[in-house]
Motif scaffolding. Structure first.
Motif, PDB file in Angstrom:
ATOM      1  N   ASP A  85       0.926  -1.141  -0.098  1.00 11.99           N
ATOM      2  CA  ASP A  85       0.111   0.147  -0.187  1.00 11.99           C
ATOM      3  C   ASP A  85       0.880   1.220  -0.105  1.00 11.99           C
ATOM      4  O   ASP A  85       0.845   1.983   1.029  1.00 11.99           O
ATOM      5  CB  ASP A  85      -0.924  -0.163   1.483  1.00 11.99           C
ATOM      6  CG  ASP A  85      -1.758   1.159   1.400  1.00 11.99           C
ATOM      7  OD1 ASP A  85      -2.295   1.602  -0.011  1.00 11.99           O
ATOM      8  OD2 ASP A  85      -2.274   1.555   2.355  1.00 11.99           O
ATOM      9  N   PRO A  86       1.709   1.432  -1.146  1.00 10.35           N
ATOM     10  CA  PRO A  86       2.529   2.642  -1.325  1.00 10.35           C
ATOM     11  C   PRO A  86       1.977   3.977  -0.822  1.00 10.35           C
ATOM     12  O   PRO A  86       2.563   4.868  -0.181  1.00 10.35           O
ATOM     13  CB  PRO A  86       3.010   2.599  -2.477  1.00 10.35           C
ATOM     14  CG  PRO A  86       2.022   2.061  -3.405  1.00 10.35           C
ATOM     15  CD  PRO A  86       1.206   1.185  -2.472  1.00 10.35           C
ATOM     16  N   ARG A  87       0.687   4.175  -0.992  1.00 11.23           N
ATOM     17  CA  ARG A  87      -0.082   5.473  -0.827  1.00 11.23           C
ATOM     18  C   ARG A  87      -0.904   5.614   0.519  1.00 11.23           C
ATOM     19  O   ARG A  87      -1.345   6.499   0.680  1.00 11.23           O
ATOM     20  CB  ARG A  87      -1.030   5.811  -2.138  1.00 11.23           C
ATOM     21  CG  ARG A  87      -0.244   6.097  -3.397  1.00 11.23           C
ATOM     22  CD  ARG A  87      -1.528   6.129  -4.332  1.00 11.23           C
ATOM     23  NE  ARG A  87      -2.698   7.206  -4.228  1.00 11.23           N
ATOM     24  CZ  ARG A  87      -3.779   7.292  -4.875  1.00 11.23           C
ATOM     25  NH1 ARG A  87      -3.846   6.471  -5.940  1.00 11.23           N
ATOM     26  NH2 ARG A  87      -4.495   8.327  -4.711  1.00 11.23           N
ATOM     27  N   GLY A  88      -0.706   4.398   1.314  1.00 10.54           N
ATOM     28  CA  GLY A  88      -1.160   4.330   2.564  1.00 10.54           C
ATOM     29  C   GLY A  88      -2.849   4.707   2.527  1.00 10.54           C
ATOM     30  O   GLY A  88      -3.449   4.811   3.551  1.00 10.54           O
ATOM     31  N   GLN A  89      -3.510   4.228   1.732  1.00  8.40           N
ATOM     32  CA  GLN A  89      -4.880   4.338   1.589  1.00  8.40           C
ATOM     33  C   GLN A  89      -5.529   3.269   2.473  1.00  8.40           C
ATOM     34  O   GLN A  89      -6.699   3.584   3.199  1.00  8.40           O
ATOM     35  CB  GLN A  89      -5.387   4.146   0.019  1.00  8.40           C
ATOM     36  CG  GLN A  89      -5.034   5.263  -0.687  1.00  8.40           C
ATOM     37  CD  GLN A  89      -5.288   4.974  -2.320  1.00  8.40           C
ATOM     38  OE1 GLN A  89      -4.956   3.971  -2.721  1.00  8.40           O
ATOM     39  NE2 GLN A  89      -6.040   5.802  -2.883  1.00  8.40           N
ATOM     40  N   LEU A  90      -4.867   2.237   2.747  1.00  6.01           N
ATOM     41  CA  LEU A  90      -5.260   1.213   3.832  1.00  6.01           C
ATOM     42  C   LEU A  90      -5.144   1.422   5.047  1.00  6.01           C
ATOM     43  O   LEU A  90      -5.040   0.592   6.034  1.00  6.01           O
ATOM     44  CB  LEU A  90      -4.883  -0.030   3.492  1.00  6.01           C
ATOM     45  CG  LEU A  90      -5.151  -0.654   1.967  1.00  6.01           C
ATOM     46  CD1 LEU A  90      -4.719  -1.900   1.401  1.00  6.01           C
ATOM     47  CD2 LEU A  90      -6.576  -0.313   1.547  1.00  6.01           C
ATOM     48  N   SER A  91      -4.474   2.716   5.573  1.00  5.45           N
ATOM     49  CA  SER A  91      -3.783   2.897   6.833  1.00  5.45           C
ATOM     50  C   SER A  91      -4.565   2.443   7.900  1.00  5.45           C
ATOM     51  O   SER A  91      -4.412   2.127   9.000  1.00  5.45           O
ATOM     52  CB  SER A  91      -3.520   4.382   6.996  1.00  5.45           C
ATOM     53  OG  SER A  91      -2.335   4.638   6.088  1.00  5.45           O
ATOM     54  N   PRO A  92      -6.049   2.951   7.934  1.00  5.27           N
ATOM     55  CA  PRO A  92      -6.829   2.666   8.922  1.00  5.27           C
ATOM     56  C   PRO A  92      -7.049   1.224   9.404  1.00  5.27           C
ATOM     57  O   PRO A  92      -7.261   0.478  10.459  1.00  5.27           O
ATOM     58  CB  PRO A  92      -8.179   3.363   8.662  1.00  5.27           C
ATOM     59  CG  PRO A  92      -8.138   4.322   7.886  1.00  5.27           C
ATOM     60  CD  PRO A  92      -6.802   3.742   7.016  1.00  5.27           C
ATOM     61  N   PHE A  93      -6.731   0.287   8.325  1.00  2.00           N
ATOM     62  CA  PHE A  93      -6.922  -1.138   8.388  1.00  2.00           C
ATOM     63  C   PHE A  93      -5.509  -1.678   8.701  1.00  2.00           C
ATOM     64  O   PHE A  93      -5.697  -2.444   9.793  1.00  2.00           O
ATOM     65  CB  PHE A  93      -7.562  -1.779   7.203  1.00  2.00           C
ATOM     66  CG  PHE A  93      -7.486  -3.340   7.165  1.00  2.00           C
ATOM     67  CD1 PHE A  93      -8.289  -3.694   8.008  1.00  2.00           C
ATOM     68  CD2 PHE A  93      -6.494  -3.845   6.538  1.00  2.00           C
ATOM     69  CE1 PHE A  93      -8.418  -5.372   7.857  1.00  2.00           C
ATOM     70  CE2 PHE A  93      -6.456  -5.444   6.538  1.00  2.00           C
ATOM     71  CZ  PHE A  93      -7.394  -6.108   7.190  1.00  2.00           C
ATOM     72  N   THR A  94      -4.537  -1.147   8.191  1.00  9.69           N
ATOM     73  CA  THR A  94      -3.294  -1.836   8.655  1.00  9.69           C
ATOM     74  C   THR A  94      -2.898  -1.354   9.695  1.00  9.69           C
ATOM     75  O   THR A  94      -1.661  -1.984  10.365  1.00  9.69           O
ATOM     76  CB  THR A  94      -2.155  -1.385   7.098  1.00  9.69           C
ATOM     77  OG1 THR A  94      -2.024  -0.073   7.226  1.00  9.69           O
ATOM     78  CG2 THR A  94      -2.428  -2.250   5.878  1.00  9.69           C
ATOM     79  N   ILE A  95      -3.047  -0.252  10.456  1.00 12.08           N
ATOM     80  CA  ILE A  95      -2.480   0.207  11.759  1.00 12.08           C
ATOM     81  C   ILE A  95      -3.052  -0.703  12.908  1.00 12.08           C
ATOM     82  O   ILE A  95      -2.197  -1.023  13.905  1.00 12.08           O
ATOM     83  CB  ILE A  95      -2.822   1.578  11.808  1.00 12.08           C
ATOM     84  CG1 ILE A  95      -2.019   2.253  13.057  1.00 12.08           C
ATOM     85  CG2 ILE A  95      -4.522   1.622  12.207  1.00 12.08           C
ATOM     86  CD1 ILE A  95      -0.603   2.316  12.883  1.00 12.08           C
ATOM     87  N   ARG A  96      -4.056  -1.443  12.601  1.00 13.94           N
ATOM     88  CA  ARG A  96      -4.388  -2.419  13.516  1.00 13.94           C
ATOM     89  C   ARG A  96      -3.461  -3.681  13.793  1.00 13.94           C
ATOM     90  O   ARG A  96      -3.208  -3.993  14.609  1.00 13.94           O
ATOM     91  CB  ARG A  96      -5.901  -2.930  13.247  1.00 13.94           C
ATOM     92  CG  ARG A  96      -6.837  -2.067  13.426  1.00 13.94           C
ATOM     93  CD  ARG A  96      -8.116  -2.738  12.905  1.00 13.94           C
ATOM     94  NE  ARG A  96      -8.235  -3.926  13.302  1.00 13.94           N
ATOM     95  CZ  ARG A  96      -9.243  -4.785  12.691  1.00 13.94           C
ATOM     96  NH1 ARG A  96      -9.899  -4.511  11.428  1.00 13.94           N
ATOM     97  NH2 ARG A  96      -9.610  -5.993  13.226  1.00 13.94           N
TER      98      ARG A  96
END
Length: 552
Positions: A159-170
């Motif tokens: 996810d180079p643009r960080g669009q999945l950040s709310p999911f991956t931060i978990r």
């Protein structure tokens, strides 16, 4: 001995990736003068190893750019193939032999090309028909959950643009928890943690429902009429810091399109840190993220607006960094180098999209969260309707250094006053003054070494003596073999005296104070009572060496 030289670039050498990119850019540099700026820019900025990604404002410019890039790279014998486009006319202009042949696009349709499966573009799946990015991951989880296996599965999410950040931060927070337990890399996780990981793995297939727009502008309107601006939102919690960067396109007819361009979330340090400091860390992260977007889209930094729900951050950025501790001042300086205080505005925490990246979200929730993908609703309105920022900087801020008042004392010293006119040279005056100071220092040292005599200042009336007598008096206090005594004088109560001892050396004479006098019939004092330590003894004035004539 024969020397052999490679005629082709060897795959697998450490320098191979650099040589491949450098060779292509060298071709563009040498032969690009005969081509348009669009073609040269495509090779210089839009080419990564063997993948070329270029966005053009119109169909005609896309066809022209494709042909010029193809022709330009032919000078270096580089033939580009497997062309794809979201526009039917562009595909028709490309020779069939150079089009993608993996059955992903079919020109037989009457409208746009149909795409059966997304194609990977630099590791990101691109659906050319809808011109959107998608994410496809399998839900399979490792048979045995260990630190090594879960980290390996986390690494599969690109996810180079960080669009999945709310999911991956978990997942990052759960992995941070595993690291704090200091378990071995191949040790099985606990049942409670295993259930958390299993739920996270089960949500991976839901990411396929995401369709993130590739283009920030509206395809139905002239691209050159859009006014672009960048809006950066930052937030922090006790678990993570996050930022979300949006590109806002406003058209003359009042239509506004806001798209998530970049996001990033990072776990907070394991060592406890205050929330205001984490908020400041998030603000610095937002500035770095906005610079990435600015370089990629050529949007001047002056058109960037920064939003935070922390008033402390706004206070800090409106203050002088020198007034704060080093950990806070360092980040303030970093932010102030790239932005101005007027660019920072306050946003209510309830509508701050970066908040999702600080606490984590289930995939089913953040996929349909319009605030995350389109930004807060107020960005659709005119700037006059955006939240107002009214701040009054308080007198004392968190982390601010307390100013210590400077106190000045005026200390008056009894100085040795010798008349310079009585001495033949400056060096002689300095030398005699030094002897006098040495004499006084020796007397004060005797008092501080424990003599039971009140510690009143010892003053020798040197202004009444010439240089010879002053030097002689100083010599008497340090020379054990000198036998001269100070001239007799009328003693009074409170005077300091040295009490010579017949069996003691001059350097060991005790110090005493006159506590009583016994005048004779003629009124002259010849006998006095002297207090030495804690005893009082009667002595003749001729047996004493007076040190001062002060009445104390």
């Amino acid at each position: 001995m024969e020397a052999f030289e490679f005629n082709r670039l060897v795959f697998g050498l450490k320098a191979s990736p650099y040589l491949a990119c450098r060779a292509v850019k060298e071709v563009g540099s040498r032969f690009g003068s005969n081509y348009s700026d669009m073609a040269r820019s495509a090779i210089d900025r839009s080419l990564y190893v063997d993948d070329l990604l270029k966005s053009c404002p119109t169909t005609d410019s896309a066809i022209t750019t494709q042909r010029e890039v193809q022709s330009l790279l032919q000078h270096g014998s580089f033939h580009l193939r497997k062309w794809r486009s979201n526009d039917r006319q562009v595909l028709e202009a490309i020779p069939e032999a150079d089009r993608a042949t993996d059955s992903l696009l079919h020109l037989s349709s009457n409208d746009n090309p149909t795409i059966s499966n997304p194609v990977k573009t630099l590791g990101v799946a691109w659906n050319a028909r809808d011109d959107v990015f998608t994410f496809v991951y399998k839900a399979t989880s490792p048979q045995q959950l260990t630190k090594r296996s879960v980290l390996s599965k986390m690494a599969t999410i690109y996810d180079p643009r960080g669009q999945l950040s709310p999911f991956t931060i978990r997942a990052r927070l759960m992995f941070q928890e595993l690291c704090t337990q200091q378990k071995d890399w191949d040790a099985a996780v606990s049942d409670e943690q295993s259930s958390k990981w299993q739920r996270w793995f089960a949500e991976l297939p839901l990411l396929a429902e995401i369709k993130a727009d590739r283009c920030f502008k509206d395809a139905r309107r002239p691209p050159e009429s859009a006014a672009l601006s960048v809006h950066v939102f930052t937030d922090a919690s006790s678990h993570a810091v996050a930022t979300a960067v949006y590109v806002r396109c406003e058209y003359p007819d009042g239509f506004v399109k806001v798209t998530l361009a970049f996001a990033k979330a990072k776990t907070a340090p394991i060592k406890p840190t205050t929330i205001p400091k984490l908020e400041l860390r998030g603000a610095a992260l937002g500035v770095r993220a906005s610079q990435v977007v600015a370089r990629a889209l050529d949007i001047p930094v002056e058109k960037h607006v920064y939003w935070t729900d922390s008033t402390n951050v706004l206070y800090w950025l409106r203050s002088n960094a020198k007034n704060f501790r080093s950990d806070i001042a360092t980040r303030i300086v970093e932010i102030q180098k790239s932005t101005t205080a007027d660019q920072w505005r306050h946003v209510p925490g309830k509508v701050n999209p970066a908040d999702l990246g600080t606490r984590g979200e289930r995939a089913a929730d953040f996929i349909r969260n319009d605030t995350w993908w389109r930004g807060p609703q107020f960005l659709q309105s005119a700037p006059a309707e955006w939240p107002k920022t009214n701040l009054t900087v308080p007198a004392q801020l968190p982390g601010q250094l307390k100013k210590k008042p400077a106190i000045t004392f005026a200390v008056e010293h009894e100085q040795i006053r010798l008349s310079p006119s009585t001495y033949s040279s400056w060096s002689r005056l300095v030398r005699i003054t030094a002897w006098c100071l040495r004499f006084l220092g020796n007397l004060r040292a005797r008092i501080t070494r424990g003599r039971a005599v009140p510690t009143s200042a010892v003053v020798v009336p040197l202004q009444q003596t010439d240089g010879t007598s002053a030097k002689s008096a100083a010599s008497n206090s340090t020379d054990q073999h000198a036998t001269e005594e100070l001239s007799p004088q009328e003693l009074q109560k409170g005077d300091l005296v040295l009490c010579p001892s017949p069996d003691g050396t001059r350097g060991q004479w005790p110090l005493g104070r006159v506590v009583g006098t016994h005048p004779g019939a003629d009124g002259h004092v010849r006998v006095v009572d002297v207090k030495i330590a804690d005893k009082i003894k009667r002595r003749s004035v001729h047996q004493l060496v007076p040190l001062c004539a002060d009445s104390g």
